[in-house]
Design a protein around this motif. Structure first.
Motif, PDB file in Angstrom:
ATOM      1  N   LEU A  73       0.791  -1.229   0.000  1.00  0.00           N
ATOM      2  CA  LEU A  73       0.000   0.000   0.000  1.00  0.00           C
ATOM      3  C   LEU A  73       0.826   1.284   0.000  1.00  0.00           C
ATOM      4  O   LEU A  73       0.345   2.329  -0.412  1.00  0.00           O
ATOM      5  N   GLY A  74       2.033   1.223   0.521  1.00  0.00           N
ATOM      6  CA  GLY A  74       2.868   2.423   0.649  1.00  0.00           C
ATOM      7  C   GLY A  74       3.130   2.719   2.112  1.00  0.00           C
ATOM      8  O   GLY A  74       3.030   1.840   2.958  1.00  0.00           O
ATOM      9  N   GLY A  75       3.447   3.962   2.402  1.00  0.00           N
ATOM     10  CA  GLY A  75       3.798   4.330   3.761  1.00  0.00           C
ATOM     11  C   GLY A  75       2.893   5.389   4.348  1.00  0.00           C
ATOM     12  O   GLY A  75       2.141   6.055   3.646  1.00  0.00           O
ATOM     13  N   MET A  76       3.004   5.506   5.670  1.00  0.00           N
ATOM     14  CA  MET A  76       2.392   6.610   6.409  1.00  0.00           C
ATOM     15  C   MET A  76       3.492   7.512   6.944  1.00  0.00           C
ATOM     16  O   MET A  76       3.297   8.700   7.070  1.00  0.00           O
ATOM     17  N   GLY A  77       4.620   6.923   7.289  1.00  0.00           N
ATOM     18  CA  GLY A  77       5.725   7.678   7.845  1.00  0.00           C
ATOM     19  C   GLY A  77       5.772   7.570   9.352  1.00  0.00           C
ATOM     20  O   GLY A  77       5.224   6.653   9.955  1.00  0.00           O
ATOM     21  N   LEU A  97       0.728  14.016  13.605  1.00  0.00           N
ATOM     22  CA  LEU A  97       1.386  14.604  12.445  1.00  0.00           C
ATOM     23  C   LEU A  97       2.247  13.505  11.843  1.00  0.00           C
ATOM     24  O   LEU A  97       2.903  12.765  12.591  1.00  0.00           O
ATOM     25  N   LEU A  98       2.269  13.378  10.535  1.00  0.00           N
ATOM     26  CA  LEU A  98       3.043  12.333   9.878  1.00  0.00           C
ATOM     27  C   LEU A  98       4.217  12.957   9.139  1.00  0.00           C
ATOM     28  O   LEU A  98       4.036  13.913   8.373  1.00  0.00           O
ATOM     29  N   TYR A  99       5.395  12.404   9.387  1.00  0.00           N
ATOM     30  CA  TYR A  99       6.632  12.891   8.782  1.00  0.00           C
ATOM     31  C   TYR A  99       7.308  11.768   8.012  1.00  0.00           C
ATOM     32  O   TYR A  99       7.146  10.588   8.335  1.00  0.00           O
ATOM     33  N   GLU A 100       8.102  12.149   7.006  1.00  0.00           N
ATOM     34  CA  GLU A 100       8.971  11.200   6.318  1.00  0.00           C
ATOM     35  C   GLU A 100      10.388  11.733   6.362  1.00  0.00           C
ATOM     36  O   GLU A 100      10.603  12.931   6.544  1.00  0.00           O
ATOM     37  N   ASP A 101      11.355  10.819   6.202  1.00  0.00           N
ATOM     38  CA  ASP A 101      12.748  11.249   6.145  1.00  0.00           C
ATOM     39  C   ASP A 101      12.983  11.995   4.848  1.00  0.00           C
ATOM     40  O   ASP A 101      12.533  11.581   3.781  1.00  0.00           O
ATOM     41  N   ASP A 102      13.693  13.100   4.945  1.00  0.00           N
ATOM     42  CA  ASP A 102      14.042  13.903   3.777  1.00  0.00           C
ATOM     43  C   ASP A 102      15.441  13.501   3.322  1.00  0.00           C
ATOM     44  O   ASP A 102      16.138  12.758   3.999  1.00  0.00           O
ATOM     45  N   HIS A 103      15.867  13.990   2.205  1.00  0.00           N
ATOM     46  CA  HIS A 103      17.175  13.626   1.657  1.00  0.00           C
ATOM     47  C   HIS A 103      18.346  14.157   2.476  1.00  0.00           C
ATOM     48  O   HIS A 103      19.456  13.683   2.333  1.00  0.00           O
ATOM     49  N   ASP A 104      18.115  15.119   3.347  1.00  0.00           N
ATOM     50  CA  ASP A 104      19.210  15.667   4.152  1.00  0.00           C
ATOM     51  C   ASP A 104      19.206  15.121   5.583  1.00  0.00           C
ATOM     52  O   ASP A 104      19.874  15.652   6.461  1.00  0.00           O
ATOM     53  N   ARG A 108      10.287  15.576   7.199  1.00  0.00           N
ATOM     54  CA  ARG A 108       9.442  16.529   6.491  1.00  0.00           C
ATOM     55  C   ARG A 108       7.979  16.165   6.730  1.00  0.00           C
ATOM     56  O   ARG A 108       7.579  15.010   6.571  1.00  0.00           O
ATOM     57  N   LEU A 109       7.165  17.148   7.114  1.00  0.00           N
ATOM     58  CA  LEU A 109       5.734  16.949   7.355  1.00  0.00           C
ATOM     59  C   LEU A 109       5.037  16.591   6.044  1.00  0.00           C
ATOM     60  O   LEU A 109       5.208  17.284   5.042  1.00  0.00           O
ATOM     61  N   VAL A 110       4.242  15.501   6.068  1.00  0.00           N
ATOM     62  CA  VAL A 110       3.552  15.077   4.853  1.00  0.00           C
ATOM     63  C   VAL A 110       2.036  14.994   5.027  1.00  0.00           C
ATOM     64  O   VAL A 110       1.297  15.159   4.060  1.00  0.00           O
ATOM     65  N   ALA A 111       1.569  14.725   6.256  1.00  0.00           N
ATOM     66  CA  ALA A 111       0.131  14.534   6.458  1.00  0.00           C
ATOM     67  C   ALA A 111      -0.237  14.762   7.916  1.00  0.00           C
ATOM     68  O   ALA A 111       0.635  14.893   8.782  1.00  0.00           O
ATOM     69  N   VAL A 112      -1.543  14.785   8.158  1.00  0.00           N
ATOM     70  CA  VAL A 112      -2.073  14.845   9.519  1.00  0.00           C
ATOM     71  C   VAL A 112      -3.061  13.693   9.685  1.00  0.00           C
ATOM     72  O   VAL A 112      -3.566  13.148   8.697  1.00  0.00           O
ATOM     73  N   THR A 167       7.977   6.063   1.731  1.00  0.00           N
ATOM     74  CA  THR A 167       8.637   4.819   2.134  1.00  0.00           C
ATOM     75  C   THR A 167       9.390   5.065   3.429  1.00  0.00           C
ATOM     76  O   THR A 167       9.631   6.207   3.819  1.00  0.00           O
ATOM     77  N   CYS A 168       9.767   3.989   4.068  1.00  0.00           N
ATOM     78  CA  CYS A 168      10.513   4.096   5.304  1.00  0.00           C
ATOM     79  C   CYS A 168      12.002   3.874   5.077  1.00  0.00           C
ATOM     80  O   CYS A 168      12.764   3.775   6.035  1.00  0.00           O
ATOM     81  N   ASP A 169      12.394   3.787   3.837  1.00  0.00           N
ATOM     82  CA  ASP A 169      13.821   3.648   3.537  1.00  0.00           C
ATOM     83  C   ASP A 169      14.527   4.943   3.848  1.00  0.00           C
ATOM     84  O   ASP A 169      14.077   6.015   3.446  1.00  0.00           O
ATOM     85  N   CYS A 170      15.617   4.847   4.574  1.00  0.00           N
ATOM     86  CA  CYS A 170      16.424   6.026   4.864  1.00  0.00           C
ATOM     87  C   CYS A 170      17.173   6.403   3.594  1.00  0.00           C
ATOM     88  O   CYS A 170      17.830   5.550   2.992  1.00  0.00           O
ATOM     89  N   PRO A 171      17.068   7.641   3.120  1.00  0.00           N
ATOM     90  CA  PRO A 171      17.766   8.045   1.909  1.00  0.00           C
ATOM     91  C   PRO A 171      19.272   7.852   2.034  1.00  0.00           C
ATOM     92  O   PRO A 171      19.835   7.986   3.126  1.00  0.00           O
ATOM     93  N   PRO A 172      19.958   7.501   0.933  1.00  0.00           N
ATOM     94  CA  PRO A 172      21.404   7.292   0.988  1.00  0.00           C
ATOM     95  C   PRO A 172      22.131   8.518   1.540  1.00  0.00           C
ATOM     96  O   PRO A 172      21.839   9.646   1.162  1.00  0.00           O
ATOM     97  N   GLY A 173      23.031   8.295   2.468  1.00  0.00           N
ATOM     98  CA  GLY A 173      23.826   9.378   3.024  1.00  0.00           C
ATOM     99  C   GLY A 173      23.141  10.181   4.099  1.00  0.00           C
ATOM    100  O   GLY A 173      23.720  11.107   4.665  1.00  0.00           O
TER     101      GLY A 173
END
Length: 177
Positions: A73-77, A97-104, A108-112, A167-173
């Protein structure tokens, strides 16, 4: 003659783009993509400050380090929950509040998400929609929930629980929290 052709082509291009927008708008609204509901606008305005993770924590949202994802289905964060807001159907007071990992390496806030405990009442409604559930979570019990993807587009719809773009994958780096 070429001088007049350009304005005509520009006008036709604009008309075509406008027609396409009008044709596709009802389809996105049918999928739950309509962000024009006045209460949804209130939710966006009231929670925009939580783009800063620290502002959310300062206002009583408890940070979690468990990311919710479903392979199909995907992620919620990551859920940041404010216990004082559980049970609220006020658009300006989401329980989570739902957050996902950003590239840095930041979040990052994505949903409520709005959460109402199931005490035998009927299914709650907000934004002219019924909540999902009831579902049972350890530590929370039976509850109803309604997600609103107001800070990241969800191709499945604004009110769909999972977003295939999260996704819950941590971005590279990225640094781990």
């Amino acid at each position: 003659m070429p001088v007049r052709t350009r304005p005509l082509i520009a006008t036709l291009t604009l008309a075509a783009a406008t027609s396409l927008a009008l044709v596709t708008a009802p389809a996105s609204a049918a999928k739950g993509g309509d962000r024009s509901h006045p209460d949804l606008r209130r939710a966006i305005d009231a929670t925009a400050e939580y783009r800063s993770e620290q502002a959310a924590v300062n206002d009583g949202y408890l940070r979690t380090d468990e990311c919710v994802e479903d392979q199909a289905l995907g992620g919620m964060g990551y859920h940041y929950v404010n216990p004082a807001h559980i049970g609220s159907t006020d658009p300006a007071r989401p329980a989570a509040l739902l957050y996902e990992d950003d590239h840095d390496g930041k979040r990052r806030l994505v949903a409520v998400e709005y959460i109402v405990l199931n005490k035998g009442q009927g299914r709650p409604r907000m934004f002219d929609r019924a909540f999902d559930g009831p579902a049972v979570l350890p530590g929370l019990g039976s509850h109803y929930s309604l997600h609103a993807w107001i800070f990241k587009k969800n191709p499945k719809g604004v009110f769909t629980p999972y977003n295939p773009r999260v996704t819950c994958d941590c971005p590279p780096g990225a640094a781990t929290p």
